[in-house]
Write a protein that holds these residues in place. Structure first.
Motif, PDB file in Angstrom:
ATOM      1  N   ARG A 252      11.734  -0.085  -6.150  1.00  0.00           N
ATOM      2  CA  ARG A 252      11.638   0.193  -4.718  1.00  0.00           C
ATOM      3  C   ARG A 252      10.270  -0.206  -4.180  1.00  0.00           C
ATOM      4  NH1 ARG A 252      13.166   6.164  -3.240  1.00  0.00           N
ATOM      5  NH2 ARG A 252      12.329   5.349  -1.263  1.00  0.00           N
ATOM      6  N   SER A 253       9.257   0.007  -4.965  1.00  0.00           N
ATOM      7  CA  SER A 253       7.914  -0.404  -4.570  1.00  0.00           C
ATOM      8  C   SER A 253       7.854  -1.917  -4.382  1.00  0.00           C
ATOM      9  CB  SER A 253       6.897   0.045  -5.623  1.00  0.00           C
ATOM     10  OG  SER A 253       5.586  -0.282  -5.231  1.00  0.00           O
ATOM     11  N   ALA A 254       8.483  -2.659  -5.293  1.00  0.00           N
ATOM     12  CA  ALA A 254       8.510  -4.117  -5.195  1.00  0.00           C
ATOM     13  C   ALA A 254       9.268  -4.575  -3.956  1.00  0.00           C
ATOM     14  CB  ALA A 254       9.151  -4.708  -6.453  1.00  0.00           C
ATOM     15  N   LEU A 255      10.398  -3.943  -3.659  1.00  0.00           N
ATOM     16  CA  LEU A 255      11.184  -4.327  -2.490  1.00  0.00           C
ATOM     17  C   LEU A 255      10.425  -4.034  -1.194  1.00  0.00           C
ATOM     18  CD1 LEU A 255      14.728  -3.117  -3.600  1.00  0.00           C
ATOM     19  CD2 LEU A 255      13.867  -5.463  -3.539  1.00  0.00           C
ATOM     20  N   GLY A 256       9.746  -2.894  -1.147  1.00  0.00           N
ATOM     21  CA  GLY A 256       8.942  -2.576   0.025  1.00  0.00           C
ATOM     22  C   GLY A 256       7.807  -3.567   0.216  1.00  0.00           C
ATOM     23  N   ALA A 257       7.162  -3.959  -0.878  1.00  0.00           N
ATOM     24  CA  ALA A 257       6.073  -4.932  -0.795  1.00  0.00           C
ATOM     25  C   ALA A 257       6.586  -6.293  -0.345  1.00  0.00           C
ATOM     26  CB  ALA A 257       5.383  -5.050  -2.152  1.00  0.00           C
ATOM     27  N   ALA A 258       7.784  -6.674  -0.800  1.00  0.00           N
ATOM     28  CA  ALA A 258       8.367  -7.944  -0.369  1.00  0.00           C
ATOM     29  C   ALA A 258       8.613  -7.948   1.140  1.00  0.00           C
ATOM     30  CB  ALA A 258       9.672  -8.202  -1.119  1.00  0.00           C
ATOM     31  N   ALA A 259       9.031  -6.803   1.676  1.00  0.00           N
ATOM     32  CA  ALA A 259       9.240  -6.699   3.125  1.00  0.00           C
ATOM     33  C   ALA A 259       7.921  -6.884   3.871  1.00  0.00           C
ATOM     34  CB  ALA A 259       9.864  -5.345   3.463  1.00  0.00           C
ATOM     35  N   VAL A 260       6.822  -6.361   3.310  1.00  0.00           N
ATOM     36  CA  VAL A 260       5.508  -6.558   3.922  1.00  0.00           C
ATOM     37  C   VAL A 260       5.137  -8.034   3.919  1.00  0.00           C
ATOM     38  CG1 VAL A 260       3.046  -6.032   3.738  1.00  0.00           C
ATOM     39  CG2 VAL A 260       4.735  -4.242   3.327  1.00  0.00           C
ATOM     40  N   GLY A 261       5.433  -8.739   2.821  1.00  0.00           N
ATOM     41  CA  GLY A 261       5.164 -10.165   2.749  1.00  0.00           C
ATOM     42  C   GLY A 261       5.930 -10.944   3.811  1.00  0.00           C
ATOM     43  N   LEU A 262       7.185 -10.568   4.051  1.00  0.00           N
ATOM     44  CA  LEU A 262       7.988 -11.211   5.094  1.00  0.00           C
ATOM     45  C   LEU A 262       7.377 -10.961   6.469  1.00  0.00           C
ATOM     46  CD1 LEU A 262      10.518 -12.648   6.155  1.00  0.00           C
ATOM     47  CD2 LEU A 262      11.709 -10.437   6.052  1.00  0.00           C
ATOM     48  N   PHE A 263       7.003  -9.707   6.723  1.00  0.00           N
ATOM     49  CA  PHE A 263       6.402  -9.373   8.021  1.00  0.00           C
ATOM     50  C   PHE A 263       5.098 -10.124   8.228  1.00  0.00           C
ATOM     51  CE2 PHE A 263       3.460  -6.828  10.549  1.00  0.00           C
ATOM     52  CZ  PHE A 263       4.187  -6.661  11.730  1.00  0.00           C
ATOM     53  N   GLN A 264       4.275 -10.216   7.197  1.00  0.00           N
ATOM     54  CA  GLN A 264       2.990 -10.907   7.325  1.00  0.00           C
ATOM     55  C   GLN A 264       3.188 -12.378   7.661  1.00  0.00           C
ATOM     56  OE1 GLN A 264      -0.044 -10.183   4.305  1.00  0.00           O
ATOM     57  NE2 GLN A 264      -0.632 -12.332   4.347  1.00  0.00           N
ATOM     58  N   THR A 265       4.148 -13.030   7.015  1.00  0.00           N
ATOM     59  CA  THR A 265       4.391 -14.443   7.282  1.00  0.00           C
ATOM     60  C   THR A 265       4.887 -14.660   8.704  1.00  0.00           C
ATOM     61  OG1 THR A 265       4.960 -14.773   4.952  1.00  0.00           O
ATOM     62  CG2 THR A 265       5.621 -16.493   6.493  1.00  0.00           C
ATOM     63  N   LEU A 266       5.788 -13.806   9.157  1.00  0.00           N
ATOM     64  CA  LEU A 266       6.296 -13.948  10.522  1.00  0.00           C
ATOM     65  C   LEU A 266       5.200 -13.675  11.547  1.00  0.00           C
ATOM     66  CD1 LEU A 266       9.834 -12.325  10.189  1.00  0.00           C
ATOM     67  CD2 LEU A 266       9.235 -14.749  10.262  1.00  0.00           C
ATOM     68  N   TRP A 267       4.297 -12.740  11.233  1.00  0.00           N
ATOM     69  CA  TRP A 267       3.180 -12.503  12.150  1.00  0.00           C
ATOM     70  C   TRP A 267       2.267 -13.730  12.202  1.00  0.00           C
ATOM     71  CZ3 TRP A 267       2.006  -8.633  15.530  1.00  0.00           C
ATOM     72  CH2 TRP A 267       0.738  -8.683  16.121  1.00  0.00           C
ATOM     73  N   ASP A 268       2.009 -14.344  11.050  1.00  0.00           N
ATOM     74  CA  ASP A 268       1.196 -15.562  11.035  1.00  0.00           C
ATOM     75  C   ASP A 268       1.820 -16.658  11.891  1.00  0.00           C
ATOM     76  OD1 ASP A 268      -0.711 -14.492   9.387  1.00  0.00           O
ATOM     77  OD2 ASP A 268       0.143 -15.294   7.544  1.00  0.00           O
ATOM     78  N   ALA A 269       3.148 -16.697  11.908  1.00  0.00           N
ATOM     79  CA  ALA A 269       3.849 -17.757  12.632  1.00  0.00           C
ATOM     80  C   ALA A 269       3.913 -17.504  14.132  1.00  0.00           C
ATOM     81  CB  ALA A 269       5.268 -17.915  12.081  1.00  0.00           C
ATOM     82  N   TYR A 270       4.056 -16.236  14.534  1.00  0.00           N
ATOM     83  CA  TYR A 270       4.316 -15.946  15.944  1.00  0.00           C
ATOM     84  C   TYR A 270       3.254 -15.064  16.609  1.00  0.00           C
ATOM     85  CZ  TYR A 270       8.963 -17.747  14.873  1.00  0.00           C
ATOM     86  OH  TYR A 270      10.006 -18.543  14.483  1.00  0.00           O
ATOM     87  N   GLY A 271       2.387 -14.427  15.816  1.00  0.00           N
ATOM     88  CA  GLY A 271       1.393 -13.535  16.390  1.00  0.00           C
ATOM     89  C   GLY A 271      -0.009 -14.101  16.273  1.00  0.00           C
ATOM     90  N   PRO A 272      -0.975 -13.485  16.964  1.00  0.00           N
ATOM     91  CA  PRO A 272      -2.373 -13.940  16.865  1.00  0.00           C
ATOM     92  C   PRO A 272      -2.944 -13.651  15.481  1.00  0.00           C
ATOM     93  CG  PRO A 272      -2.223 -11.944  18.188  1.00  0.00           C
ATOM     94  CD  PRO A 272      -0.824 -12.373  17.921  1.00  0.00           C
TER      95      PRO A 272
END
Length: 298
Positions: A252-272
């Motif tokens: 579960r810790s790994a799955l939660g961390a993977a979700a953070v990685g997805l969010f970080q990449t999308l923020w890099d693409a669309y956010g400041p």
């Protein structure tokens, strides 16, 4: 649409890295029961040793690049695992038994020592690897835009995913996994049943260090370098992202961390970009507060 697909593809390697790091961290946390940023320091230290000894093999021993990389990886494994064994056996295990809160202070000290050791060994030089296995693999194309990942990204994703999968199978399907869970639940009760909690502590800490080391080598081979201050940064980051799924369940810790990685990449693409770390750490703190579960940690 193609741009979004490319960003989702870009998120896969980062999500795999975060997942593997969080998985390994949870294994060590199960026996220490305290925040331990030494894990991030070992991650960075392994990458720095890879750079240092690859440079040594290529520049001083005149090895070809693949042989120099193999030398760097082998020495990095030896140094980082040796450091993990020394820290686990000589520092963390005695402190976790006598005064658990001092584990946090000791971890900060170990992070400084490992970072400064690597910096002094490299004479404060920033070493870089040449681009490795950067052939683009095309997954989708609309004629004008291609969705791609490089070969080394795919290798890293496969290796880190294998770490999580193999680790989960060991923890859930083998006697050692049952013993680890018994010690993490109640070390004294496990001792009374004939289990050596000290041995389980040491093995778990070394396995955690092994995961950090392998991830550090793979990440450095992809990014090309590892900063001397990365140990503290990754120590804090892994500490936060591993908590999203819960420290006491590595998968579960790994799955939660993977979700953070997805969010970080999308923020890099669309956010400041300048607000990325502030937003991510603020979100992690918020999630930790609203999802906090009270559990007695002796």
């Amino acid at each position: 649409m193609a741009y979004l697909l490319q960003q989702l593809a870009n998120a896969v390697p980062l999500a795999a890295l975060y997942a593997a790091l969080a998985f390994g961290y949870s294994i060590g946390f199960g026996v220490t029961r305290r925040a331990d940023i030494t894990y991030g320091a070992l991650f960075a230290f392994s990458g720095q040793m890879l750079l240092l000894f690859t440079d040594f093999g290529y520049s001083r021993l005149f090895l070809i690049l693949p042989a120099a990389l193999l030398l760097g990886a082998a020495v990095s494994l030896a140094y980082a695992l040796g450091a993990g064994l020394l820290i686990g056996r000589g520092i963390m295990m005695p402190l976790a038994r006598k005064s658990p809160n001092t584990v946090i202070v000791a971890a900060l000290g170990m992070t400084i020592i490992l970072g400064e050791t690597a910096r002094l060994a490299a004479n404060s030089r920033d070493l870089w690897l040449p681009p490795l296995l950067n052939n683009a693999i095309v997954f989708w194309s609309d004629g004008s835009f291609q969705v791609t990942l490089t070969l080394i990204q795919l290798i890293n994703v496969a290796a880190m995913s294998a770490i999580v999968l193999a680790g989960h199978l060991v923890l859930t399907r083998t006697p050692w996994g049952r013993i680890w869970r018994a010690v993490t639940d109640d070390a004294l009760a496990a001792e009374l049943c004939g289990t050596s909690a000290a041995r389980v502590f040491l093995v778990a800490y070394c396995v955690s260090a092994l995961v950090a080391t392998v991830c550090g080598i793979l990440s450095t081979a992809y990014y090309g370098t590892m900063d001397f201050g990365a140990g503290l940064l990754f120590g804090l980051k892994v500490l936060m992202i591993a908590a999203v799924g819960g420290y006491f369940d590595p998968l579960r810790s790994a799955l939660g961390a993977a979700a953070v990685g997805l969010f970080q990449t999308l923020w890099d693409a669309y956010g400041p970009f300048v607000w990325r770390d502030l937003v991510i750490f603020s979100l992690l703190v918020f999630l930790l507060v609203v999802s906090r579960r009270e559990r007695v940690i002796p």
